[in-house]
Write a protein that holds these residues in place. Sequence first.
Motif, PDB file in Angstrom:
ATOM      1  N   SER A  34      26.012  -9.398  17.361  1.00  0.00           N
ATOM      2  CA  SER A  34      26.459  -8.030  17.679  1.00  0.00           C
ATOM      3  C   SER A  34      26.531  -7.893  19.194  1.00  0.00           C
ATOM      4  N   ARG A  35      26.948  -6.716  19.683  1.00  0.00           N
ATOM      5  CA  ARG A  35      27.250  -6.614  21.113  1.00  0.00           C
ATOM      6  C   ARG A  35      26.010  -6.426  21.978  1.00  0.00           C
ATOM      7  N   ASN A  36      25.004  -5.730  21.478  1.00  0.00           N
ATOM      8  CA  ASN A  36      23.880  -5.322  22.325  1.00  0.00           C
ATOM      9  C   ASN A  36      22.854  -6.453  22.513  1.00  0.00           C
ATOM     10  N   THR A  37      22.942  -7.116  23.683  1.00  0.00           N
ATOM     11  CA  THR A  37      22.084  -8.273  23.973  1.00  0.00           C
ATOM     12  C   THR A  37      20.606  -7.870  23.967  1.00  0.00           C
ATOM     13  N   LEU A  82      28.930  -9.969   6.337  1.00  0.00           N
ATOM     14  CA  LEU A  82      29.921  -9.340   7.218  1.00  0.00           C
ATOM     15  C   LEU A  82      29.672  -7.841   7.207  1.00  0.00           C
ATOM     16  N   ASN A  83      28.833  -7.431   8.140  1.00  0.00           N
ATOM     17  CA  ASN A  83      28.218  -6.095   8.067  1.00  0.00           C
ATOM     18  C   ASN A  83      28.528  -5.200   9.264  1.00  0.00           C
ATOM     19  N   ALA A  84      28.939  -5.789  10.392  1.00  0.00           N
ATOM     20  CA  ALA A  84      29.119  -4.974  11.604  1.00  0.00           C
ATOM     21  C   ALA A  84      30.108  -3.848  11.336  1.00  0.00           C
ATOM     22  N   ALA A 147      38.940   8.193   9.262  1.00  0.00           N
ATOM     23  CA  ALA A 147      38.927   6.972  10.080  1.00  0.00           C
ATOM     24  C   ALA A 147      38.114   5.880   9.384  1.00  0.00           C
ATOM     25  N   TYR A 148      36.947   6.265   8.888  1.00  0.00           N
ATOM     26  CA  TYR A 148      35.996   5.298   8.315  1.00  0.00           C
ATOM     27  C   TYR A 148      36.402   4.823   6.911  1.00  0.00           C
ATOM     28  N   GLY A 149      36.732   5.783   6.039  1.00  0.00           N
ATOM     29  CA  GLY A 149      36.993   5.472   4.627  1.00  0.00           C
ATOM     30  C   GLY A 149      38.048   4.392   4.414  1.00  0.00           C
ATOM     31  N   PHE A 180      24.180   6.780   1.279  1.00  0.00           N
ATOM     32  CA  PHE A 180      23.649   7.041   2.623  1.00  0.00           C
ATOM     33  C   PHE A 180      22.368   6.264   2.896  1.00  0.00           C
ATOM     34  N   VAL A 181      22.332   5.612   4.054  1.00  0.00           N
ATOM     35  CA  VAL A 181      21.146   4.890   4.506  1.00  0.00           C
ATOM     36  C   VAL A 181      20.781   5.451   5.889  1.00  0.00           C
ATOM     37  N   GLU A 182      19.472   5.627   6.101  1.00  0.00           N
ATOM     38  CA  GLU A 182      19.018   6.242   7.358  1.00  0.00           C
ATOM     39  C   GLU A 182      19.101   5.250   8.521  1.00  0.00           C
ATOM     40  N   THR A 183      20.140   5.360   9.326  1.00  0.00           N
ATOM     41  CA  THR A 183      20.318   4.482  10.496  1.00  0.00           C
ATOM     42  C   THR A 183      20.898   5.328  11.630  1.00  0.00           C
ATOM     43  N   SER A 184      21.121   4.688  12.791  1.00  0.00           N
ATOM     44  CA  SER A 184      21.731   5.478  13.883  1.00  0.00           C
ATOM     45  C   SER A 184      23.127   5.942  13.490  1.00  0.00           C
TER      46      SER A 184
HETATM   47  N1  LIG Z   1      24.116   3.766   7.021  1.00  0.00           N
HETATM   48  C1  LIG Z   1      24.840   4.074   5.944  1.00  0.00           C
HETATM   49  O1  LIG Z   1      24.637   5.106   5.293  1.00  0.00           O
HETATM   50  C2  LIG Z   1      25.904   3.138   5.459  1.00  0.00           C
HETATM   51  C3  LIG Z   1      26.457   3.383   4.201  1.00  0.00           C
HETATM   52  C4  LIG Z   1      27.459   2.528   3.736  1.00  0.00           C
HETATM   53  C5  LIG Z   1      27.879   1.471   4.497  1.00  0.00           C
HETATM   54  N2  LIG Z   1      27.315   1.266   5.726  1.00  0.00           N
HETATM   55  C6  LIG Z   1      27.804   0.134   6.508  1.00  0.00           C
HETATM   56  O2  LIG Z   1      26.742  -0.719   6.818  1.00  0.00           O
HETATM   57  C7  LIG Z   1      27.021  -1.404   8.038  1.00  0.00           C
HETATM   58  C8  LIG Z   1      25.858  -1.252   8.957  1.00  0.00           C
HETATM   59  O3  LIG Z   1      25.720   0.143   9.251  1.00  0.00           O
HETATM   60  P1  LIG Z   1      24.382   0.788   9.791  1.00  0.00           P
HETATM   61  O4  LIG Z   1      24.224   2.075   9.100  1.00  0.00           O
HETATM   62  O5  LIG Z   1      23.288  -0.212   9.767  1.00  0.00           O
HETATM   63  O6  LIG Z   1      24.862   1.124  11.272  1.00  0.00           O
HETATM   64  P2  LIG Z   1      24.161   0.894  12.687  1.00  0.00           P
HETATM   65  O7  LIG Z   1      22.699   1.105  12.609  1.00  0.00           O
HETATM   66  O8  LIG Z   1      24.966   1.699  13.635  1.00  0.00           O
HETATM   67  O9  LIG Z   1      24.425  -0.656  12.938  1.00  0.00           O
HETATM   68  C9  LIG Z   1      25.720  -1.134  13.123  1.00  0.00           C
HETATM   69  C10 LIG Z   1      25.636  -2.581  13.574  1.00  0.00           C
HETATM   70  O10 LIG Z   1      26.977  -3.053  13.786  1.00  0.00           O
HETATM   71  C11 LIG Z   1      27.067  -3.588  15.094  1.00  0.00           C
HETATM   72  N3  LIG Z   1      28.410  -3.437  15.629  1.00  0.00           N
HETATM   73  C12 LIG Z   1      29.142  -2.308  15.757  1.00  0.00           C
HETATM   74  N4  LIG Z   1      30.312  -2.575  16.321  1.00  0.00           N
HETATM   75  C13 LIG Z   1      30.328  -3.902  16.570  1.00  0.00           C
HETATM   76  C14 LIG Z   1      31.277  -4.786  17.161  1.00  0.00           C
HETATM   77  N5  LIG Z   1      32.436  -4.347  17.646  1.00  0.00           N
HETATM   78  N6  LIG Z   1      30.958  -6.101  17.251  1.00  0.00           N
HETATM   79  C15 LIG Z   1      29.778  -6.553  16.793  1.00  0.00           C
HETATM   80  N7  LIG Z   1      28.852  -5.777  16.226  1.00  0.00           N
HETATM   81  C16 LIG Z   1      29.120  -4.454  16.127  1.00  0.00           C
HETATM   82  C17 LIG Z   1      26.016  -2.807  15.902  1.00  0.00           C
HETATM   83  O11 LIG Z   1      25.561  -3.567  17.000  1.00  0.00           O
HETATM   84  P3  LIG Z   1      26.033  -3.463  18.516  1.00  0.00           P
HETATM   85  O12 LIG Z   1      26.172  -2.022  18.837  1.00  0.00           O
HETATM   86  O13 LIG Z   1      24.938  -4.183  19.220  1.00  0.00           O
HETATM   87  O14 LIG Z   1      27.315  -4.195  18.582  1.00  0.00           O
HETATM   88  C18 LIG Z   1      24.889  -2.703  14.899  1.00  0.00           C
HETATM   89  O15 LIG Z   1      24.127  -3.877  14.899  1.00  0.00           O
HETATM   90  C19 LIG Z   1      28.327  -0.788   8.578  1.00  0.00           C
HETATM   91  O16 LIG Z   1      29.406  -1.603   8.232  1.00  0.00           O
HETATM   92  C20 LIG Z   1      28.392   0.528   7.848  1.00  0.00           C
HETATM   93  O17 LIG Z   1      29.722   0.983   7.725  1.00  0.00           O
HETATM   94  C21 LIG Z   1      26.336   2.062   6.220  1.00  0.00           C
END
Ligand SMILES: NC(=O)c1ccc[n+]([C@@H]2O[C@H](COP(=O)([O-])OP(=O)(O)OC[C@H]3O[C@@H](n4cnc5c(N)ncnc54)[C@H](OP(=O)(O)O)[C@@H]3O)[C@@H](O)[C@H]2O)c1
Length: 246
Positions: A34-37, A82-84, A147-149, A180-184
């Motif tokens: 991911s991007r954040n070193t 493949l999650n980013a 945008a997301y959907g 929904f999952v609790e994340t940023s």
């Molecule tokens: N949270 C939910 O409710 C939920 C529900 C359904 C699906 N999802 C999916 O689950 C995945 C993870 O989401 P999350 O909720 O864990 O979000 P998150 O906490 O914001 O994490 C997103 C991750 O993706 C990385 N990322 C974003 N843009 C990137 C890029 N251009 N290149 C490389 N890495 C990138 C971020 O790292 P950096 O910023 O360091 O790059 C971070 O590690 C996503 O695909 C999201 O759509 C989440």
Amino acid sequence: MKKKTAVITGASDGIGSSLAKLLVNYGWEVIGISRNTKKLNSLKNELTKSNGIFKPFPCDVQDFTKLKSIEKKINVPDLLFLNAGIYTPVDASKKNLEHYKNHININYLGVINAYEVFLPKMLDVNQGHILIMSSISGWIGLPKAAAYGPSKAALRSFAQSIRYDLNAKGITVQVCSPGFVETSATSINDFYMPGLLKVDKAAQLIYKNIHTKKFEFSFPFGFSTFMRILSILPDKLSSYLINKIN
Ligand SMILES: NC(=O)c1ccc[n+]([C@@H]2O[C@H](COP(=O)([O-])OP(=O)(O)OC[C@H]3O[C@@H](n4cnc5c(N)ncnc54)[C@H](OP(=O)(O)O)[C@@H]3O)[C@@H](O)[C@H]2O)c1
């Protein structure tokens, strides 16, 4: 016994980071992209303390050349997660071109980049597991998700399609479509999120489900079942219900 290798894109935060920790604790070697070193390195430090192997590779999934250079340095992945992804709610009556493009470029084409980079060696050994992160937002158009959907619907369709070629070559394909999952990512939502799951619980459910034969899995059970039903109702009824809830 040889450690299993997982490549996780989006490993610095949220679901990817939580699954990385879980896999490392179960003895896997995890390649985190991911991007954040800073975040990647702090995860590495945390996991190294417990003798785990987490190899951070700062990289934007939009950068195909850099992904290619990572692939040359690592073992063939047993699991490619493949999650980013990014998530920005939008008001479709406003100008959102950059958001629309970013979601496709990162969420969809970012997955395609990593897929194209890591797949060939998996094909060479005729084994491996590809897990694509979609969302229940990919099942039906929801308010503020213009945008997301579509990026998540595209990923689901991609996964549905590639499995026919890949299964025949020994590679498992799965798609994960959570609620929904609790994340940023979801911390910006200003509405009630039914069934909101703790991120570590989501990682545990993903780990459990990668050991099943299901093509698609979703959670939490109650909310995802409701959304599944909603997605197969006639449009008149589903859009009426969504309008009522919104
Ligand atoms: N949270 C939910 O409710 C939920 C529900 C359904 C699906 N999802 C999916 O689950 C995945 C993870 O989401 P999350 O909720 O864990 O979000 P998150 O906490 O914001 O994490 C997103 C991750 O993706 C990385 N990322 C974003 N843009 C990137 C890029 N251009 N290149 C490389 N890495 C990138 C971020 O790292 P950096 O910023 O360091 O790059 C971070 O590690 C996503 O695909 C999201 O759509 C989440």
